[in-house]
Scaffold this motif. Structure first.
Motif, short mmCIF file in Angstrom:
data_model
loop_
_atom_site.label_atom_id
_atom_site.label_comp_id
_atom_site.label_asym_id
_atom_site.label_seq_id
_atom_site.Cartn_x
_atom_site.Cartn_y
_atom_site.Cartn_z
N THR A 1 40.68 40.34 37.57
CA THR A 1 41.64 39.27 37.80
C THR A 1 41.88 39.07 39.29
O THR A 1 41.55 39.94 40.10
CB THR A 1 43.00 39.60 37.14
OG1 THR A 1 43.53 40.77 37.79
CG2 THR A 1 42.86 39.84 35.64
N GLN A 2 42.49 37.96 39.61
CA GLN A 2 42.85 37.71 41.00
C GLN A 2 43.78 38.81 41.50
O GLN A 2 43.62 39.30 42.62
CB GLN A 2 43.51 36.35 41.15
CG GLN A 2 43.92 36.06 42.58
CD GLN A 2 44.55 34.70 42.77
OE1 GLN A 2 44.43 33.83 41.89
NE2 GLN A 2 45.21 34.50 43.89
N ALA B 1 34.61 34.80 37.43
CA ALA B 1 34.81 34.19 36.12
C ALA B 1 33.69 33.22 35.77
O ALA B 1 33.34 33.07 34.61
CB ALA B 1 36.16 33.47 36.07
N THR C 1 34.67 42.26 31.39
CA THR C 1 35.72 41.33 31.77
C THR C 1 35.78 41.27 33.29
O THR C 1 35.90 42.31 33.95
CB THR C 1 37.08 41.80 31.21
OG1 THR C 1 36.96 41.93 29.80
CG2 THR C 1 38.18 40.82 31.56
N SER D 1 41.05 36.53 47.34
CA SER D 1 41.06 37.04 45.96
C SER D 1 40.98 35.89 44.95
O SER D 1 40.31 36.02 43.92
CB SER D 1 42.28 37.92 45.71
OG SER D 1 43.48 37.20 45.88
N ALA E 1 37.93 35.71 42.36
CA ALA E 1 38.22 35.74 40.92
C ALA E 1 37.56 34.55 40.23
O ALA E 1 36.98 34.69 39.15
CB ALA E 1 39.72 35.75 40.68
#
Length: 88
Positions: free
Chosen positions: A7-8, A84, A4, A76, A80
């Motif tokens: 995240t930001q 992704a 995964t 960030s 992110a």
């Protein structure tokens, strides 16, 4: 291998902690919306930060990324999105 992407928020936390170490300030004194240069990050520090991000995230991070995305919040968000979109 399926991992995964961070995240930001996770990337921003990492950035703030790393910036705090670089400029010898507590992390809670680093404003994510303030340009990194205003936080005391030099060009040499920025290049090192880019390399550390590349190692951690496993994506290509240009040495000039801090100038293109000059705050921890903007950087960030960009990273992110890049994480992704990378092939798994």
């Amino acid at each position: 291998m399926t991992a995964t992407p961070p995240t930001q928020a996770a990337i921003e936390r990492w950035l703030i902690e790393r910036i705090a170490l670089l400029v010898d300030q507590p992390a809670d004194r680093i404003d994510p919306d303030l340009p990194l240069e205003a936080c005391g990050v030099t060009s040499v520090m920025a290049v090192g930060l880019s390399a550390d991000l590349e190692d951690w995230l496993g994506i290509v991070v240009e040495a000039t990324i801090v100038w293109d995305h000059p705050t921890a919040a903007r950087l960030s968000a960009h990273l992110a999105a890049a994480c992704a979109g990378r092939p798994g």
